[in-house]
Design a protein around this motif. Sequence first.
Motif, PDB file in Angstrom:
ATOM      1  N   LEU A  60      47.176  40.932  48.879  1.00  0.00           N
ATOM      2  CA  LEU A  60      47.353  42.365  48.618  1.00  0.00           C
ATOM      3  C   LEU A  60      46.267  43.187  49.305  1.00  0.00           C
ATOM      4  CD1 LEU A  60      48.404  42.267  44.858  1.00  0.00           C
ATOM      5  CD2 LEU A  60      49.848  42.861  46.814  1.00  0.00           C
ATOM      6  N   ALA A  61      45.043  42.657  49.354  1.00  0.00           N
ATOM      7  CA  ALA A  61      43.956  43.369  50.040  1.00  0.00           C
ATOM      8  C   ALA A  61      44.248  43.464  51.534  1.00  0.00           C
ATOM      9  CB  ALA A  61      42.629  42.661  49.791  1.00  0.00           C
ATOM     10  N   ILE A  62      44.696  42.366  52.128  1.00  0.00           N
ATOM     11  CA  ILE A  62      45.010  42.338  53.556  1.00  0.00           C
ATOM     12  C   ILE A  62      46.156  43.293  53.880  1.00  0.00           C
ATOM     13  CG2 ILE A  62      46.010  40.860  55.355  1.00  0.00           C
ATOM     14  CD1 ILE A  62      44.355  38.561  54.003  1.00  0.00           C
ATOM     15  N   LEU A  63      47.109  43.399  52.961  1.00  0.00           N
ATOM     16  CA  LEU A  63      48.270  44.265  53.155  1.00  0.00           C
ATOM     17  C   LEU A  63      47.980  45.730  52.807  1.00  0.00           C
ATOM     18  CD1 LEU A  63      50.901  41.837  51.643  1.00  0.00           C
ATOM     19  CD2 LEU A  63      50.960  42.707  53.991  1.00  0.00           C
ATOM     20  N   GLY A  64      46.778  46.010  52.294  1.00  0.00           N
ATOM     21  CA  GLY A  64      46.422  47.380  51.926  1.00  0.00           C
ATOM     22  C   GLY A  64      47.083  47.855  50.643  1.00  0.00           C
ATOM     23  N   GLU A  65      47.418  46.913  49.758  1.00  0.00           N
ATOM     24  CA  GLU A  65      48.140  47.254  48.527  1.00  0.00           C
ATOM     25  C   GLU A  65      47.349  46.950  47.257  1.00  0.00           C
ATOM     26  OE1 GLU A  65      51.075  48.799  48.342  1.00  0.00           O
ATOM     27  OE2 GLU A  65      51.095  48.949  50.537  1.00  0.00           O
ATOM     28  N   LEU A  66      46.047  46.735  47.373  1.00  0.00           N
ATOM     29  CA  LEU A  66      45.240  46.420  46.196  1.00  0.00           C
ATOM     30  C   LEU A  66      44.668  47.715  45.616  1.00  0.00           C
ATOM     31  CD1 LEU A  66      44.236  44.128  44.426  1.00  0.00           C
ATOM     32  CD2 LEU A  66      42.259  43.884  45.935  1.00  0.00           C
ATOM     33  N   HIS A  67      45.502  48.443  44.910  1.00  0.00           N
ATOM     34  CA  HIS A  67      45.091  49.716  44.314  1.00  0.00           C
ATOM     35  C   HIS A  67      46.084  50.098  43.216  1.00  0.00           C
ATOM     36  CE1 HIS A  67      48.393  51.675  46.509  1.00  0.00           C
ATOM     37  NE2 HIS A  67      47.993  50.983  47.568  1.00  0.00           N
ATOM     38  N   GLY A  68      45.774  51.142  42.500  1.00  0.00           N
ATOM     39  CA  GLY A  68      46.681  51.642  41.472  1.00  0.00           C
ATOM     40  C   GLY A  68      46.898  50.696  40.315  1.00  0.00           C
ATOM     41  N   ALA A  69      48.095  50.745  39.750  1.00  0.00           N
ATOM     42  CA  ALA A  69      48.410  49.959  38.558  1.00  0.00           C
ATOM     43  C   ALA A  69      48.257  48.452  38.774  1.00  0.00           C
ATOM     44  CB  ALA A  69      49.821  50.283  38.076  1.00  0.00           C
ATOM     45  N   PRO A  70      48.707  47.873  39.912  1.00  0.00           N
ATOM     46  CA  PRO A  70      48.504  46.430  40.107  1.00  0.00           C
ATOM     47  C   PRO A  70      47.030  46.045  40.079  1.00  0.00           C
ATOM     48  CG  PRO A  70      50.139  47.247  41.651  1.00  0.00           C
ATOM     49  CD  PRO A  70      49.544  48.451  40.992  1.00  0.00           C
ATOM     50  N   ALA A  71      46.164  46.878  40.652  1.00  0.00           N
ATOM     51  CA  ALA A  71      44.728  46.591  40.655  1.00  0.00           C
ATOM     52  C   ALA A  71      44.159  46.675  39.246  1.00  0.00           C
ATOM     53  CB  ALA A  71      44.002  47.569  41.581  1.00  0.00           C
ATOM     54  N   GLU A  72      44.606  47.635  38.470  1.00  0.00           N
ATOM     55  CA  GLU A  72      44.107  47.786  37.098  1.00  0.00           C
ATOM     56  C   GLU A  72      44.526  46.597  36.236  1.00  0.00           C
ATOM     57  OE1 GLU A  72      45.614  51.544  35.884  1.00  0.00           O
ATOM     58  OE2 GLU A  72      44.328  52.685  37.255  1.00  0.00           O
ATOM     59  N   ARG A  73      45.769  46.140  36.401  1.00  0.00           N
ATOM     60  CA  ARG A  73      46.221  44.971  35.631  1.00  0.00           C
ATOM     61  C   ARG A  73      45.454  43.723  36.056  1.00  0.00           C
ATOM     62  NH1 ARG A  73      51.339  47.104  36.819  1.00  0.00           N
ATOM     63  NH2 ARG A  73      51.840  45.359  38.197  1.00  0.00           N
ATOM     64  N   LEU A  74      45.204  43.597  37.361  1.00  0.00           N
ATOM     65  CA  LEU A  74      44.423  42.473  37.871  1.00  0.00           C
ATOM     66  C   LEU A  74      43.022  42.469  37.275  1.00  0.00           C
ATOM     67  CD1 LEU A  74      43.944  40.095  39.838  1.00  0.00           C
ATOM     68  CD2 LEU A  74      43.357  41.800  41.579  1.00  0.00           C
ATOM     69  N   ALA A  75      42.401  43.642  37.175  1.00  0.00           N
ATOM     70  CA  ALA A  75      41.054  43.753  36.606  1.00  0.00           C
ATOM     71  C   ALA A  75      41.038  43.252  35.164  1.00  0.00           C
ATOM     72  CB  ALA A  75      40.573  45.198  36.678  1.00  0.00           C
ATOM     73  N   THR A  76      42.083  43.564  34.413  1.00  0.00           N
ATOM     74  CA  THR A  76      42.176  43.103  33.026  1.00  0.00           C
ATOM     75  C   THR A  76      42.195  41.582  32.968  1.00  0.00           C
ATOM     76  OG1 THR A  76      43.377  45.095  32.351  1.00  0.00           O
ATOM     77  CG2 THR A  76      43.580  43.165  30.930  1.00  0.00           C
ATOM     78  N   PHE A  77      42.974  40.964  33.846  1.00  0.00           N
ATOM     79  CA  PHE A  77      43.056  39.498  33.856  1.00  0.00           C
ATOM     80  C   PHE A  77      41.721  38.884  34.260  1.00  0.00           C
ATOM     81  CE2 PHE A  77      43.671  35.604  36.352  1.00  0.00           C
ATOM     82  CZ  PHE A  77      44.167  34.771  35.351  1.00  0.00           C
ATOM     83  N   LEU A  78      41.121  39.384  35.330  1.00  0.00           N
ATOM     84  CA  LEU A  78      39.853  38.814  35.804  1.00  0.00           C
ATOM     85  C   LEU A  78      38.760  38.954  34.754  1.00  0.00           C
ATOM     86  CD1 LEU A  78      39.809  40.070  39.512  1.00  0.00           C
ATOM     87  CD2 LEU A  78      40.418  37.793  38.684  1.00  0.00           C
ATOM     88  N   THR A  79      38.702  40.101  34.096  1.00  0.00           N
ATOM     89  CA  THR A  79      37.691  40.322  33.061  1.00  0.00           C
ATOM     90  C   THR A  79      37.835  39.307  31.929  1.00  0.00           C
ATOM     91  OG1 THR A  79      37.617  42.689  33.584  1.00  0.00           O
ATOM     92  CG2 THR A  79      36.738  42.010  31.455  1.00  0.00           C
ATOM     93  N   SER A  80      39.077  38.952  31.620  1.00  0.00           N
ATOM     94  CA  SER A  80      39.321  37.999  30.523  1.00  0.00           C
ATOM     95  C   SER A  80      38.832  36.596  30.859  1.00  0.00           C
ATOM     96  CB  SER A  80      40.818  37.952  30.193  1.00  0.00           C
ATOM     97  OG  SER A  80      41.550  37.265  31.203  1.00  0.00           O
ATOM     98  N   ARG A  81      38.541  36.335  32.157  1.00  0.00           N
ATOM     99  CA  ARG A  81      38.153  34.995  32.573  1.00  0.00           C
ATOM    100  C   ARG A  81      36.666  34.886  32.914  1.00  0.00           C
ATOM    101  NH1 ARG A  81      42.645  31.808  33.725  1.00  0.00           N
ATOM    102  NH2 ARG A  81      41.075  30.160  33.730  1.00  0.00           N
ATOM    103  N   ILE A  82      35.915  35.951  32.758  1.00  0.00           N
ATOM    104  CA  ILE A  82      34.504  35.930  33.155  1.00  0.00           C
ATOM    105  C   ILE A  82      33.695  34.903  32.365  1.00  0.00           C
ATOM    106  CG2 ILE A  82      32.351  37.270  33.117  1.00  0.00           C
ATOM    107  CD1 ILE A  82      33.940  39.696  33.948  1.00  0.00           C
ATOM    108  N   GLN A  83      33.966  34.770  31.088  1.00  0.00           N
ATOM    109  CA  GLN A  83      33.177  33.880  30.238  1.00  0.00           C
ATOM    110  C   GLN A  83      33.689  32.443  30.199  1.00  0.00           C
ATOM    111  OE1 GLN A  83      30.344  34.963  29.061  1.00  0.00           O
ATOM    112  NE2 GLN A  83      30.776  37.013  29.857  1.00  0.00           N
ATOM    113  N   GLY A  84      34.748  32.152  30.974  1.00  0.00           N
ATOM    114  CA  GLY A  84      35.320  30.813  30.924  1.00  0.00           C
ATOM    115  C   GLY A  84      34.503  29.789  31.684  1.00  0.00           C
ATOM    116  N   GLN A  85      34.730  28.518  31.388  1.00  0.00           N
ATOM    117  CA  GLN A  85      34.100  27.418  32.107  1.00  0.00           C
ATOM    118  C   GLN A  85      35.034  27.038  33.253  1.00  0.00           C
ATOM    119  OE1 GLN A  85      30.997  26.110  31.360  1.00  0.00           O
ATOM    120  NE2 GLN A  85      30.916  27.867  29.982  1.00  0.00           N
ATOM    121  N   GLU A  86      34.681  27.432  34.477  1.00  0.00           N
ATOM    122  CA  GLU A  86      35.584  27.280  35.593  1.00  0.00           C
ATOM    123  C   GLU A  86      35.084  26.228  36.582  1.00  0.00           C
ATOM    124  OE1 GLU A  86      38.187  28.826  35.052  1.00  0.00           O
ATOM    125  OE2 GLU A  86      37.633  30.535  33.810  1.00  0.00           O
TER     126      GLU A  86
END
Length: 318
Positions: A60-86
Amino acid sequence: MTAYLQELTLKLGAAVGELADEQRQRHIDFFLKSQQADGGFMGREGESDLYYTGFATRALAILGELHGAPAERLATFLTSRIQGQETVIDFLSLIYSAALLDSAAGIDIFEQASADWPSSVAATLEVLRREDGGYAKSPEGAYSSTYHSFLVLLCLQLLEQPLSDPERLINFIQSQAVEEGGFREHKVSKRAGTNPTAAAIGILSILDGLNPSISAQTIDFLASMQVDEGGLRANTRIPIADILSTFTGVLTLTDLDGTDQIDAQHALRYANSLQQPGGGSLGAEWDQVCDVEYSFYGMGTLALLNQYCNKDLRKSLS
């Protein structure tokens, strides 16, 4: 110094920009439709995970589409994984996706992280270091891995943390070279592979460890990996091509100015044959389902080869 992955995003973004509008739109539609309700992306089954989310975020970044609602939903998912053991690969997916999200949409999921967080992560990664200078896949791993050494180096770059004793890592990578050309994944591996070779060249490029001899041998090895169907295979034991090996091989050849050593038009036809009418790319001719990982590789391969072949055509006409 600009991080390797950031340079790669810019390179692929420029190449994707040369694709026909209709091709680009198919890719955009595919990746946007692949986002799950939780904001992440999944593989062929199961729940969203960081690994696949990383590929979709890059696309999405390469295509220039990482913004708006998809980016906000993505941020929610990434934030939920910050404390995980990866794992290392999932952690790289997390921090790279976060970096892209910050630069493309201005959303910083690490805004509240402590100041010593990057150095703490770097210390954790150093636990994977082995006596030969490379990095293992996990704390329990007995052998250094070419691929995971590459991942650790990329993580350190994104965290803006120094690599301790880089010469040791260069020595490890040089020890992974196979006499016939290419690089192996582990010291116990018997043959070189396209993907560990791409990782090895990535490491040597970042650490200024490349020389003309290594470059020439690598170009010859990767050229030998092209098969009759046009794509590149993973290693000499595998008779058919796949889009992952084709992407990493073509990208490495591009970086080494060696794309002229393969039949680029034939490779482009192979990449096109895996593209699907509804968007996305299959992983190989035997594949039947698109996922975001292979679709990223397919788009990247298509873009790089299209750019090269068009440039070659312009030269012949001038």
